[in-house]
Design an enzyme around this catalytic site. Sequence first.
Site, mmCIF file in Angstrom:
data_model
loop_
_atom_site.group_PDB
_atom_site.id
_atom_site.type_symbol
_atom_site.label_atom_id
_atom_site.label_comp_id
_atom_site.label_asym_id
_atom_site.label_seq_id
_atom_site.Cartn_x
_atom_site.Cartn_y
_atom_site.Cartn_z
ATOM 1 C CB VAL A 1 -0.947 0.003 1.234
ATOM 2 C CG1 VAL A 1 -1.653 1.346 1.380
ATOM 3 C CG2 VAL A 1 -1.970 -1.126 1.129
ATOM 4 N NE ARG B 1 -10.182 -9.909 18.127
ATOM 5 C CZ ARG B 1 -10.058 -10.598 16.994
ATOM 6 N NH1 ARG B 1 -10.733 -10.238 15.938
ATOM 7 N NH2 ARG B 1 -9.249 -11.633 16.922
ATOM 8 C CG ASP C 1 -16.239 -11.123 9.699
ATOM 9 O OD1 ASP C 1 -15.171 -11.332 10.307
ATOM 10 O OD2 ASP C 1 -17.352 -11.469 10.131
ATOM 11 N N GLY C 2 -14.944 -8.326 10.587
ATOM 12 C CA GLY C 2 -15.196 -7.309 11.605
ATOM 13 C C GLY C 2 -14.681 -5.954 11.144
ATOM 14 C CB THR D 1 -8.891 -13.184 8.417
ATOM 15 O OG1 THR D 1 -9.256 -14.292 9.263
ATOM 16 C CG2 THR D 1 -9.732 -13.252 7.146
ATOM 17 C CG ASP E 1 -13.921 -16.043 7.886
ATOM 18 O OD1 ASP E 1 -13.021 -15.262 7.556
ATOM 19 O OD2 ASP E 1 -14.496 -15.974 8.993
ATOM 20 C CG MET F 1 -6.954 -20.386 15.973
ATOM 21 S SD MET F 1 -6.241 -18.741 15.851
ATOM 22 C CE MET F 1 -6.117 -18.344 17.587
HETATM 23 O O1 F6P Z 1 -8.089 -14.371 13.290
HETATM 24 C C1 F6P Z 1 -9.190 -15.215 13.361
HETATM 25 C C2 F6P Z 1 -9.124 -16.010 14.608
HETATM 26 O O2 F6P Z 1 -7.899 -16.625 14.583
HETATM 27 C C3 F6P Z 1 -10.199 -17.045 14.894
HETATM 28 O O3 F6P Z 1 -10.078 -18.248 14.215
HETATM 29 C C4 F6P Z 1 -10.088 -17.180 16.387
HETATM 30 O O4 F6P Z 1 -11.167 -17.732 16.977
HETATM 31 C C5 F6P Z 1 -9.874 -15.777 16.796
HETATM 32 O O5 F6P Z 1 -9.180 -15.158 15.728
HETATM 33 C C6 F6P Z 1 -9.199 -15.572 18.103
HETATM 34 O O6 F6P Z 1 -8.640 -14.318 18.166
HETATM 35 P P1 F6P Z 1 -8.269 -13.501 19.478
HETATM 36 O O7 F6P Z 1 -7.615 -14.445 20.398
HETATM 37 O O8 F6P Z 1 -7.365 -12.438 19.003
HETATM 38 O O9 F6P Z 1 -9.561 -12.977 20.021
#
Ligand code: F6P
Length: 327
Positions: A28, A77, A108-109, A131, A135, A175
Amino acid sequence: MMKKEIERIGVFTSGGDAPGMNAAIRAVVRTGLYHGKEIHGIRRGYYGMIEGDIEKMGPRSVSNIIQRGGTILKTARSQAFFTREGRQKAYRSVTTHAIDGLVAIGGDGTFRGAVEFFEEFGVPVVGVPATIDNDLYGTDFTIGFDTAVDTALQSVDKIRDTAQSHDRIFLIEVMGRQAGFIGLAVGVSGGAEHILIPETKSDLDAICEEVQSWALKQKGSRIIIVSEGDELGGAAEIGKKIAERTGIDYRVCVLGHTQRGGAPTARDRILASLLGSAAVEALLDGEANVMVGEVNSKVVRTPLRDTWEKKKAIDKRLLQLCEILSR
Ligand code: F6P
């Protein structure tokens, strides 16, 4: 499509980190500079946007990062961004820095936040899919998925040695809170006997029956891959249920966050370079509210909302293949 000259681009990473995010940031920054634009890095995703944690980036800000996991811009987040007040503050920071276009690198978030921000304040945003979960609709692969699968696979291969030496059942949890792409890929490439993922209903009776028939057959190692989001529970829970019904000894290994870090594979670096660059070009073309992705080796632009509203299907043939090949 409304054309608006973009002069200053803000770039940020948000949500769970994924290997290859740094390569995307690099793409970027350098593509933007190549087109004579100013690039500003926003640290800690939407949290940093609200706080005004923003700094101008030059070509040397992204030196020596293509091979590094994590994200130099850090990630978070942010709950505050999901309030109108939070977004209002973020908009103030963006205008203070005269940013007129954004590149959002995440899942997606991240894109849900971007759509709300665009709809409320009209700041054009282009998404880059990053990610490990893979997904997102609108791209065959997300940045970080390939590395995560490789990382998990290395562990599965090691566990297989022990499983075989002891004739034991191992349940390995990977995961994927809502998606089984990692589970499916790791299961097939790791030669697992069973793959339990959220997209399909897992049949405990059938697994127990099979486990007992394995015991009778004296089959060697047994690997069951469990996506953390499987409806029967995590690997520990499922292992307990199998043992209660069959009396068979088992071990559990949760791979957890080992899957999120590490140097990105060549595939992830290439994808990140391609899509980071494509995101800047989309913004300069006057696009907004879209994600750039790669579908059938072509770069495509998909409305951001579609990336989570439309479901990317898992390849069910692989589940069947796993059953046939692990007999
Ligand atoms: O990045 C996606 C992901 O790895 C999911 O598969 C997993 O459940 C989640 O993130 C956990 O993330 P964190 O521990 O940062 O909340």
